[in-house]
Design an enzyme around this catalytic site. Structure first.
Site, PDB file in Angstrom:
ATOM      1  N   CYS A 173       0.836  -1.205   0.000  1.00 47.52           N
ATOM      2  CA  CYS A 173       0.000   0.000   0.000  1.00 47.52           C
ATOM      3  C   CYS A 173       0.875   1.261   0.000  1.00 47.52           C
ATOM      4  O   CYS A 173       1.541   1.549  -0.974  1.00 47.52           O
ATOM      5  CB  CYS A 173      -0.981  -0.045   1.171  1.00 47.52           C
ATOM      6  N   HIS A 180      -3.623  -5.350   1.048  1.00 48.36           N
ATOM      7  CA  HIS A 180      -2.969  -5.751   2.306  1.00 48.36           C
ATOM      8  C   HIS A 180      -2.953  -7.275   2.462  1.00 48.36           C
ATOM      9  O   HIS A 180      -3.955  -7.850   2.886  1.00 48.36           O
ATOM     10  CB  HIS A 180      -3.689  -5.118   3.498  1.00 48.36           C
ATOM     11  N   GLU A 221      -1.516  -8.930   4.682  1.00 45.57           N
ATOM     12  CA  GLU A 221      -1.371  -9.314   6.093  1.00 45.57           C
ATOM     13  C   GLU A 221      -2.704  -9.497   6.804  1.00 45.57           C
ATOM     14  O   GLU A 221      -2.749 -10.098   7.878  1.00 45.57           O
ATOM     15  CB  GLU A 221      -0.497  -8.284   6.826  1.00 45.57           C
ATOM     16  N   THR A 273       5.727 -16.949  34.226  1.00 53.18           N
ATOM     17  CA  THR A 273       6.021 -18.367  34.449  1.00 53.18           C
ATOM     18  C   THR A 273       6.932 -18.909  33.347  1.00 53.18           C
ATOM     19  O   THR A 273       7.934 -19.577  33.622  1.00 53.18           O
ATOM     20  CB  THR A 273       4.722 -19.199  34.489  1.00 53.18           C
ATOM     21  N   ASP A 319     -38.156 -16.439  52.238  1.00 49.45           N
ATOM     22  CA  ASP A 319     -39.228 -15.568  52.709  1.00 49.45           C
ATOM     23  C   ASP A 319     -38.742 -14.358  53.496  1.00 49.45           C
ATOM     24  O   ASP A 319     -39.535 -13.607  54.047  1.00 49.45           O
ATOM     25  CB  ASP A 319     -40.245 -16.358  53.593  1.00 49.45           C
TER      26      ASP A 319
HETATM   27  N1  LIG Z   1       1.780 -10.696  42.815  1.00 47.78           N
HETATM   28  C1  LIG Z   1       2.890 -10.594  42.086  1.00 47.78           C
HETATM   29  N2  LIG Z   1       4.056 -11.064  42.571  1.00 47.78           N
HETATM   30  C2  LIG Z   1       5.183 -10.954  41.871  1.00 47.78           C
HETATM   31  N3  LIG Z   1       5.249 -10.394  40.659  1.00 47.78           N
HETATM   32  C3  LIG Z   1       4.124  -9.911  40.118  1.00 47.78           C
HETATM   33  C4  LIG Z   1       2.883  -9.980  40.800  1.00 47.78           C
HETATM   34  N4  LIG Z   1       1.945  -9.416  39.989  1.00 47.78           N
HETATM   35  C5  LIG Z   1       2.574  -9.013  38.883  1.00 47.78           C
HETATM   36  N5  LIG Z   1       3.888  -9.287  38.941  1.00 47.78           N
HETATM   37  C6  LIG Z   1       4.925  -8.978  37.960  1.00 47.78           C
HETATM   38  O1  LIG Z   1       4.390  -8.059  37.011  1.00 47.78           O
HETATM   39  C7  LIG Z   1       4.547  -8.577  35.693  1.00 47.78           C
HETATM   40  C8  LIG Z   1       3.453  -8.091  34.781  1.00 47.78           C
HETATM   41  O2  LIG Z   1       2.238  -8.776  35.033  1.00 47.78           O
HETATM   42  P1  LIG Z   1       1.354  -9.312  33.832  1.00 47.78           P
HETATM   43  O3  LIG Z   1       0.023  -9.654  34.411  1.00 47.78           O
HETATM   44  O4  LIG Z   1       1.431  -8.376  32.694  1.00 47.78           O
HETATM   45  O5  LIG Z   1       2.121 -10.637  33.330  1.00 47.78           O
HETATM   46  P2  LIG Z   1       1.978 -12.111  33.856  1.00 47.78           P
HETATM   47  O6  LIG Z   1       1.247 -12.081  35.144  1.00 47.78           O
HETATM   48  O7  LIG Z   1       3.309 -12.760  33.854  1.00 47.78           O
HETATM   49  O8  LIG Z   1       1.159 -12.809  32.723  1.00 47.78           O
HETATM   50  P3  LIG Z   1      -0.379 -12.587  32.366  1.00 47.78           P
HETATM   51  O9  LIG Z   1      -0.381 -11.419  31.407  1.00 47.78           O
HETATM   52  O10 LIG Z   1      -0.761 -13.854  31.720  1.00 47.78           O
HETATM   53  O11 LIG Z   1      -1.111 -12.296  33.624  1.00 47.78           O
HETATM   54  C9  LIG Z   1       4.587 -10.080  35.881  1.00 47.78           C
HETATM   55  O12 LIG Z   1       5.236 -10.712  34.799  1.00 47.78           O
HETATM   56  C10 LIG Z   1       5.378 -10.203  37.178  1.00 47.78           C
HETATM   57  O13 LIG Z   1       6.751 -10.068  36.905  1.00 47.78           O
HETATM   58  N1  LIG Z   2      -3.222   1.593   3.923  1.00 42.95           N
HETATM   59  C1  LIG Z   2      -2.352   2.456   3.442  1.00 42.95           C
HETATM   60  O1  LIG Z   2      -1.151   2.242   3.464  1.00 42.95           O
HETATM   61  C2  LIG Z   2      -2.921   3.743   2.898  1.00 42.95           C
HETATM   62  C3  LIG Z   2      -1.855   4.612   2.323  1.00 42.95           C
HETATM   63  C4  LIG Z   2      -2.349   6.016   2.026  1.00 42.95           C
HETATM   64  N2  LIG Z   2      -2.731   6.638   3.276  1.00 42.95           N
HETATM   65  C5  LIG Z   2      -3.535   5.923   1.069  1.00 42.95           C
HETATM   66  O2  LIG Z   2      -4.632   6.287   1.441  1.00 42.95           O
HETATM   67  O3  LIG Z   2      -3.359   5.511  -0.054  1.00 42.95           O
END
Ligand SMILES: Nc1ncnc2c1ncn2[C@@H]1O[C@H](COP(=O)(O)OP(=O)(O)OP(=O)(O)O)[C@@H](O)[C@H]1O
Ligand SMILES: NC(=O)CC[C@H](N)C(=O)O
Ligand SMILES: O=c1[nH]c(=O)c2[nH+]cn([C@@H]3O[C@H](COP(=O)(O)O)[C@@H](O)[C@H]3O)c2[nH]1
Ligand SMILES: [Mg+2]
Length: 537
Positions: free
Chosen positions: A92, A184, A186, A245, A474
């Protein structure tokens, strides 16, 4: 090591496609589709200077853009990209940018073209040894989204595909591997789009399709070991969520007990969650885990607070404090036992976070202040290690499965850092948390029983700060209200409410009202995001 250096390290281990982003809403999808073809790729802003590139791409894709190529402030690519000597595909705006650089003509279209179009291929016209449209039937359905178009292509370009409204829907240089397409590939609406992108990266750029999770694990373990060295120690916060994890298990595999995991019990985790995380991470997966019991501290500080942003700030700041105290203690123990000081901090950053932070469009407005461990680094003087920063969420899940992490953990719905505190509207007390927890537990249990858990991106129960009248046995009751939320979403940026089957809702509502003391009414949330958000606060 800077984050671009880390990215370059990975990019140098694989055949890599460079995607230059002009800010299109679909740019990350180009990345997805190429990765799905088994080829590694990196998305960088279109303003990237080619001389400062830290890796040599095997091919370049120029994305679409919200700008019109005729705008005064329209973004442009470093012309050096055309001297790299690798294949180029413009999509595009990217096509229009190729034309602009190589002497074609673009103009504002008379009418915008948005949606389906039928692309007819001209197989005669592609002179290259490998055809961009190999295995693509003609005609094929493609997705258009543009206002501008090519008035005439540059010299030496021929048409390889057209639609009834776009004469130059696909063009190719007669001798050089340079291609431009107006549609596009994608987006999934372009039915053969994935084949076209695969043809480009594998057939034309000749990338080896070696981006698989098992090759990633081997290479990443080696990279972590080299980075940390033979004695270095790493600390990381784990929540029991998927990202932390998977990152923790990877660290355990790489450096064993020199990785120290800390789980902060903030008093607002789900029912029995801390015990469960401890059981899975420490007992089953063998991770060196410390649980910091800080429930009283968190709940004490949340006393009397009802403002959502204040709650988030209190929890975020307290989390940092507790984690720092714990890490100093672990550092001390580690030094004394001859393992050396803690030098690294593990973070579960994913590729969408990276894309957001390098976005050509710049940072977006703050809707909610998310709590994560980002704030830790300033005081702690630890070096950052981010083994998931090249991965999308579904790749993290695939990696988790490969690392033998149990399915129910790998497929767990995301859970926010501030936990149930932002699902108990109004003041967060121990009693209120308990009500929300029990209702949530029943809700999730029934969703799983109904076989719906994986269809739903995220589900939870919130406790509303109102009372309503009911009648039980009740007797008049005057009790609280539970709201059930369940959404479908790909990226959590937008979401639709999940059409929960009525029978399931009946069972859930019945069980919550009967089993959770203090609740006499259950509501189902039918708001999408936007305009609502996924969490209530
Ligand atoms: N209770 C907690 N104890 C320790 N670390 C925590 C806690 N809550 C959040 N975190 C930290 O904050 C980060 C961001 O949390 P986030 O929820 O985005 O990711 P996640 O918990 O690993 O995965 P998910 O997005 O699946 O919940 C976590 O990866 C962890 O490092
Ligand atoms: N999706 C796009 O990349 C659009 C390109 C440009 N803005 C157009 O209108 O042609
Ligand atoms: O780690 C987190 N810390 C937070 O502070 C936080 N707030 C919201 N979320 C999660 O982000 C996604 C989008 O949520 P919203 O639509 O409510 O903004 C949803 O998946 C939310 O659960 C958080 N995750
Ligand atoms: Mg989480």
């Amino acid at each position: 090591m800077s984050s671009t250096e880390v990215a370059a390290q990975v990019a140098n281990m694989y055949d890599t496609i460079l995607i230059l982003d002009f800010g299109s809403q679909y740019s990350h999808l180009i990345t997805r589709r190429i990765r799905e073809a088994g080829v590694y790729c990196e998305l960088l802003p279109c303003t990237q200077k080619i001389s400062e590139l830290k890796f040599k791409p095997k091919g370049v894709v120029l994305s679409g853009s919200p700008y019109s190529i005729t705008d005064k402030d329209a973004p442009h690519v470093d012309p050096e990209v055309f001297n790299l000597g690798v294949p180029i595909l413009g999509i595009c705006y990217g096509l229009q940018e190729i034309a602009r650089n190589l002497g074609g003509e673009t103009s504002l279209a008379v009418k915008r073209e948005y949606g389906h179009a039928e692309l007819t291929l001209d197989p005669q016209a592609d002179h290259h040894s490998f055809h961009l449209f190999q295995d693509v039937p003609s005609p094929t359905n493609v997705w258009m989204s543009h206002g501008d178009h090519l008035e005439s292509p540059p010299n030496d370009f021929v048409i390889i595909g057209s639609t009834s409204t776009s004469a130059y829907a696909a063009v190719a240089h007669t001798t050089l591997p340079i291609y431009g397409i107006q549609f596009h590939p994608e987006v999934t609406h372009s039915v053969d789009g994935s084949i076209i992108l695969r043809n480009f990266v594998i057939g034309i750029c000749q990338c080896e399709a070696n981006w698989t999770m098992s090759s990633f694990v081997d290479k990443e373990l080696e990279r972590i070991r080299n980075l940390v060295g033979p004695t270095g120690s790493v600390i990381g916060a784990v929540s029991g969520g998927v990202d932390s994890t998977v990152a923790a298990v990877l660290m355990k595999r790489a450096i064993g007990d020199r990785f120290h995991a800390v789980l902060v019990d903030n008093g607002v985790m789900r029912l029995n969650e801390c015990e469960q995380v401890k059981k899975t991470l420490a007992d089953n997966l063998g991770i060196n885990l410390t649980v910091a019991d800080a429930a009283d501290l968190f709940l004490g500080r949340l006393k009397g607070v009802t403002d959502p942003e204040k709650k988030r700030k209190i929890i975020g700041n307290t989390f940092i404090e507790v984690f720092e105290t714990e890490s100093h203690r672990i550092d001390e123990v580690s030094r004394q036992s001859g393992l050396g000081p803690i030098e690294w901090l593990l973070q579960g950053t994913l590729y969408p976070d990276v894309i957001e932070s390098i976005s050509f469009k710049g940072p977006s407005a703050t809707i909610k202040s998310h709590h994560n461990v980002g704030g830790l680094l300033e005081n702690m003087r630890l070096k950052l290690i981010e083994p998931l920063r090249e991965l999308f969420k579904d790749e993290v899940r695939a990696l988790g499965t490969l690392l033998d992490i149990p399915d129910d953990l790998v497929w767990r719905h995301p859970f926010p850092g501030p936990g149930i505190a932002i699902r108990v509207l109004g003041e967060v007390t121990r009693e209120q948390v308990e009500i929300a927890r029990r209702a949530d537990h029943i809700y999730i249990e029934e969703i799983k029983k109904a076989g719906l858990y994986r269809q739903i991106a995220q589900a939870y129960a919130a406790l509303l700060p109102v009372r309503s009248v009911g009648v039980m046995g009740d007797q008049r009751t005057y009790e609280q209200v539970i709201a059930l939320r369940a959404v479908e979403s790909k990226d959590f940026m937008t979401a639709d409410w999940f059409p929960m089957p009525v029978e399931t809702l009946k069972r859930i509502s019945n069980r919550i009202i009967n089993e959770v003391q203090g609740v006499n009414r259950v509501l189902y949330d039918v708001s999408s995001k936007p305009p609502s958000t996924i969490e209530f606060e």
